[in-house]
Each structure stands twice: as structure tokens, then as C-alpha cells.
Design a protein around this motif. Sequence first.
Motif, PDB file in Angstrom:
ATOM      1  N   VAL A 158       0.442  -1.223  -0.087  1.00 16.18           N
ATOM      2  CA  VAL A 158       0.014  -0.415  -0.698  1.00 16.18           C
ATOM      3  C   VAL A 158       0.900   1.139  -0.081  1.00 16.18           C
ATOM      4  O   VAL A 158       0.776   2.502  -0.679  1.00 16.18           O
ATOM      5  N   ALA A 159       2.729   0.967   0.843  1.00 14.66           N
ATOM      6  CA  ALA A 159       2.780   2.221   1.075  1.00 14.66           C
ATOM      7  C   ALA A 159       4.093   2.867  -0.894  1.00 14.66           C
ATOM      8  O   ALA A 159       3.131   3.828  -0.981  1.00 14.66           O
ATOM      9  N   LYS A 160       3.894   1.914  -1.305  1.00 15.57           N
ATOM     10  CA  LYS A 160       4.344   1.777  -2.475  1.00 15.57           C
ATOM     11  C   LYS A 160       3.310   2.340  -3.354  1.00 15.57           C
ATOM     12  O   LYS A 160       4.112   3.052  -4.232  1.00 15.57           O
ATOM     13  N   ALA A 219      -7.895   8.157 -25.164  1.00 12.66           N
ATOM     14  CA  ALA A 219      -7.267   7.114 -26.159  1.00 12.66           C
ATOM     15  C   ALA A 219      -6.075   6.717 -25.131  1.00 12.66           C
ATOM     16  O   ALA A 219      -6.129   5.510 -24.923  1.00 12.66           O
ATOM     17  N   GLN A 220      -6.155   7.421 -23.872  1.00 12.51           N
ATOM     18  CA  GLN A 220      -5.423   6.946 -22.658  1.00 12.51           C
ATOM     19  C   GLN A 220      -6.160   5.378 -21.400  1.00 12.51           C
ATOM     20  O   GLN A 220      -7.434   5.868 -20.993  1.00 12.51           O
ATOM     21  N   ARG A 221      -5.193   5.029 -21.056  1.00 14.58           N
ATOM     22  CA  ARG A 221      -5.769   3.872 -19.805  1.00 14.58           C
ATOM     23  C   ARG A 221      -5.350   4.850 -18.104  1.00 14.58           C
ATOM     24  O   ARG A 221      -4.335   5.521 -18.856  1.00 14.58           O
ATOM     25  N   PRO A 222      -5.811   4.857 -17.620  1.00 17.80           N
ATOM     26  CA  PRO A 222      -6.317   6.026 -16.705  1.00 17.80           C
ATOM     27  C   PRO A 222      -4.382   6.199 -15.687  1.00 17.80           C
ATOM     28  O   PRO A 222      -4.279   7.064 -15.050  1.00 17.80           O
ATOM     29  N   GLU A 223      -4.042   4.471 -15.701  1.00 13.75           N
ATOM     30  CA  GLU A 223      -2.671   4.479 -15.042  1.00 13.75           C
ATOM     31  C   GLU A 223      -1.435   5.442 -15.918  1.00 13.75           C
ATOM     32  O   GLU A 223      -0.414   5.406 -15.026  1.00 13.75           O
ATOM     33  N   ARG A 224      -1.501   6.150 -16.838  1.00 15.51           N
ATOM     34  CA  ARG A 224      -1.066   6.721 -17.900  1.00 15.51           C
ATOM     35  C   ARG A 224      -1.054   7.997 -17.027  1.00 15.51           C
ATOM     36  O   ARG A 224       0.055   8.977 -17.874  1.00 15.51           O
ATOM     37  N   LEU A 225      -2.280   8.596 -16.772  1.00 20.28           N
ATOM     38  CA  LEU A 225      -2.419  10.123 -16.564  1.00 20.28           C
ATOM     39  C   LEU A 225      -1.504  10.207 -15.283  1.00 20.28           C
ATOM     40  O   LEU A 225      -1.690  10.018 -14.131  1.00 20.28           O
ATOM     41  N   THR A 231     -13.821   6.787 -10.895  1.00 26.58           N
ATOM     42  CA  THR A 231     -14.613   6.240 -12.022  1.00 26.58           C
ATOM     43  C   THR A 231     -13.680   5.709 -13.485  1.00 26.58           C
ATOM     44  O   THR A 231     -13.968   4.435 -13.419  1.00 26.58           O
ATOM     45  N   ALA A 232     -12.455   6.814 -13.149  1.00 27.88           N
ATOM     46  CA  ALA A 232     -11.124   5.590 -13.913  1.00 27.88           C
ATOM     47  C   ALA A 232     -10.934   4.577 -13.764  1.00 27.88           C
ATOM     48  O   ALA A 232     -10.628   3.874 -14.444  1.00 27.88           O
ATOM     49  N   PHE A 233     -10.439   4.797 -12.606  1.00 29.58           N
ATOM     50  CA  PHE A 233      -9.686   3.544 -12.433  1.00 29.58           C
ATOM     51  C   PHE A 233     -10.679   2.333 -12.096  1.00 29.58           C
ATOM     52  O   PHE A 233      -9.748   0.869 -12.093  1.00 29.58           O
ATOM     53  N   GLN A 234     -12.259   2.332 -11.939  1.00 32.05           N
ATOM     54  CA  GLN A 234     -12.992   1.152 -11.650  1.00 32.05           C
ATOM     55  C   GLN A 234     -12.563   0.116 -12.545  1.00 32.05           C
ATOM     56  O   GLN A 234     -13.161  -1.119 -12.667  1.00 32.05           O
ATOM     57  N   GLN A 235     -12.435   0.771 -13.700  1.00 28.89           N
ATOM     58  CA  GLN A 235     -12.107   0.135 -15.387  1.00 28.89           C
ATOM     59  C   GLN A 235     -10.577  -0.388 -15.568  1.00 28.89           C
ATOM     60  O   GLN A 235     -10.855   0.476 -16.576  1.00 28.89           O
ATOM     61  N   ARG A 236     -10.098   0.184 -14.884  1.00 31.43           N
ATOM     62  CA  ARG A 236      -8.683   0.684 -15.646  1.00 31.43           C
ATOM     63  C   ARG A 236      -8.055   0.445 -16.474  1.00 31.43           C
ATOM     64  O   ARG A 236      -6.966   0.267 -17.148  1.00 31.43           O
ATOM     65  N   ARG A 237      -8.783  -1.106 -17.090  1.00 29.55           N
ATOM     66  CA  ARG A 237      -8.360  -1.989 -17.860  1.00 29.55           C
ATOM     67  C   ARG A 237      -8.408  -1.444 -19.249  1.00 29.55           C
ATOM     68  O   ARG A 237      -7.555  -1.424 -20.503  1.00 29.55           O
ATOM     69  N   LYS A 238      -9.373  -0.843 -19.374  1.00 29.68           N
ATOM     70  CA  LYS A 238     -10.028   0.130 -20.459  1.00 29.68           C
ATOM     71  C   LYS A 238      -9.167   1.664 -20.718  1.00 29.68           C
ATOM     72  O   LYS A 238      -8.965   2.181 -19.708  1.00 29.68           O
ATOM     73  N   THR A 239      -9.696   2.078 -22.581  1.00 34.56           N
ATOM     74  CA  THR A 239      -9.573   3.942 -22.263  1.00 34.56           C
ATOM     75  C   THR A 239     -10.012   4.239 -21.045  1.00 34.56           C
ATOM     76  O   THR A 239     -11.298   4.117 -20.686  1.00 34.56           O
ATOM     77  N   GLU A 291       4.601   6.706  -9.396  1.00 33.50           N
ATOM     78  CA  GLU A 291       4.303   7.717 -10.727  1.00 33.50           C
ATOM     79  C   GLU A 291       3.403   6.658 -11.650  1.00 33.50           C
ATOM     80  O   GLU A 291       3.557   5.632 -11.420  1.00 33.50           O
ATOM     81  N   SER A 292       3.231   7.435 -12.163  1.00 34.99           N
ATOM     82  CA  SER A 292       2.139   7.769 -13.361  1.00 34.99           C
ATOM     83  C   SER A 292       2.796   6.085 -14.298  1.00 34.99           C
ATOM     84  O   SER A 292       3.922   6.868 -14.565  1.00 34.99           O
ATOM     85  N   GLY A 293       1.945   5.538 -14.678  1.00 32.92           N
ATOM     86  CA  GLY A 293       2.635   4.501 -15.877  1.00 32.92           C
ATOM     87  C   GLY A 293       3.126   3.218 -15.044  1.00 32.92           C
ATOM     88  O   GLY A 293       3.823   2.564 -15.475  1.00 32.92           O
ATOM     89  N   ASN A 294       3.649   3.090 -13.531  1.00 39.21           N
ATOM     90  CA  ASN A 294       3.353   2.195 -13.163  1.00 39.21           C
ATOM     91  C   ASN A 294       2.580   1.107 -12.867  1.00 39.21           C
ATOM     92  O   ASN A 294       1.866   1.798 -12.237  1.00 39.21           O
ATOM     93  N   LYS A 295       2.463   0.253 -12.301  1.00 37.88           N
ATOM     94  CA  LYS A 295       1.430  -0.892 -12.843  1.00 37.88           C
ATOM     95  C   LYS A 295       0.636  -0.791 -11.134  1.00 37.88           C
ATOM     96  O   LYS A 295      -0.569  -1.389 -11.590  1.00 37.88           O
TER      97      LYS A 295
END
Length: 275
Positions: A152-154, A252-258, A223-231, A159-163
Motif C-alpha cells: 500500500v505504501a508503494k 485514448a489513454q488508460r488511467p494509469e498513464r495520467l 470512476t476511471a480506475f474502476q475499469q483501469r484496463r479500459k481507455t 508514479e504514473s505509468g507504474n502498474k
Amino acid sequence: MANAKPYFEKSSQPVRPKKFFGQHFLKDETIAQNIADALDYTKFSKLIEIGPGTGMLTKYLLKKPVDLYAFEIDRDSVAYLKEHFLNPLENQSRFKIIEQDFLKADLEEVLIDNNFGIIGNFPYNISSQILFKTIELREVVPEFSGMFQKEVAKRICAESGNKTYGILSVLTQAFYETEYLFTVKPEVFNPPPKVDSGVIKLTRRENYKLDCDEKLFFKVVKTAFQQRRKTLRNSLKTFNLSDNLKSDLIFAQRPERLSYQDFVELTQKIDQDAV
């Protein structure tokens, strides 16, 4: 407090950690001192410690130039803290034990019109809730330090882009600078947890007021991260966005990129689209 250690060692009945409360009592002096030293005590005059247990961290916090408010719901721990830390006369004017659930407490009764820090070795089962309440209290909490499950701490500091980047990351980083301080191994606790722990520090940003509708910002991120694999074009369908807005490249981005700044920009666009 020069004689904190003798009071701590003067034991009547040892407190047994309770699984119900998610208690894992820290028993390493160096780690306790390092956590206590993580905060800048010039930024606030009052400090909340959540879940002090038997006071391993408390005794170091009592050496700091602040008033200490310890939130503890375990009656055995409360009795222990009163005997070992409240009895010394020099503590009574600046140390208060509050037998309440921090998550349900009305903090204005205790800390009205004051900035305060938050610190603790948090029970894993409520650590994320503690973080969310801290974010709600951001107007009066300039600094925060605590121990979480390492995963959880990590995630909070990712940073964005990290899984591992997600809701906790964005909502925390929007208002606070995050720093992962160090990892804590299970054997320094009683009983040892099954996973490593991680200590983090949050420092409120100078400009922590978002340049967007903050309520909408929270809604968009969650809302964006509820379906994080979707754009975002698909995960944010419930906002009934116009075709013109959905053609924006950000969708066109996935949420983890933002980054959190990108989410602020996204919220602005959604807000304007609704006009």
C-alpha cells in the motif's frame, strides 16, 4: 522527556495484541525514533498519533515540541498508556489520550483552528481509510507520516505509468508530495505480520488547491480506475460525454498513464463539456 523509558518499563500487566484491532506492536527502538523524526515539527503545534498501543512511538513523540493527542480504542492499551505516560506530571498538560475511533471522531472539538500533524503505526485494515480522511482534512494537515503494508505504501508513492499506480496514488499526490522512507521487516513486531511494512511521509503541496471542481475530480479519478484496463473513452461513459470531447487524444489513454495534473486537465474538460 528524559525519563520516558523508565516509565515505559515499569510494567504491571503486559498488553496482548488483539487480532480484532489489527494490532502489531512495534518493538524496535530505532525504527520508532526514525518515524518520530520524520516530521517537521515547526509546521504545526498539535500532533495526532493513531493507534499508539503500548507507546513505543509515543515516548519519542513526547520529546517533540508539540501537544500530543493519542487516539486509541483498545481499553487495555488505554490503561497502559495512562499508567506509563500520563502519570508523569510534565506530560499532563500536553498529552491527551482520546478513547475514540479516529475515523469517526469530531476533530474540531479537539483541534479547532489549528494545523496538526498525523502519525502512527497504522492497523493494516484501516490504513487506507486513515489516508482518505487525511486527504479530507488537508486544509489543516500540512504533514503526515505513517506505517502501512509495504504494498500500500508503494502504491501511494507510485508514479504514473507504474502498474501499482491507482486511486490512492492520484488522490494523495494531488495534494501532497509523497516520499517512501524505508521498509520495515515483520520480525520487529509482536506478533509479526505476514508481509513487510513501509513508512511514508506526506508533505502538503504549496499550491494544494486544484484548478478544477475538486468534487468532480474525485469522481473522475475513482470512476476511471474502476475499469483501469479500459481507455478513458470507455471507462468514463457514465459521464455522457459529447462525441467532440471523446475525440480528444487524452481519452485514448488508460488511467494509469495520467499524472494528477493530467486528471485535473481531464476534469476541466469534462466540466466544460457539461455546460
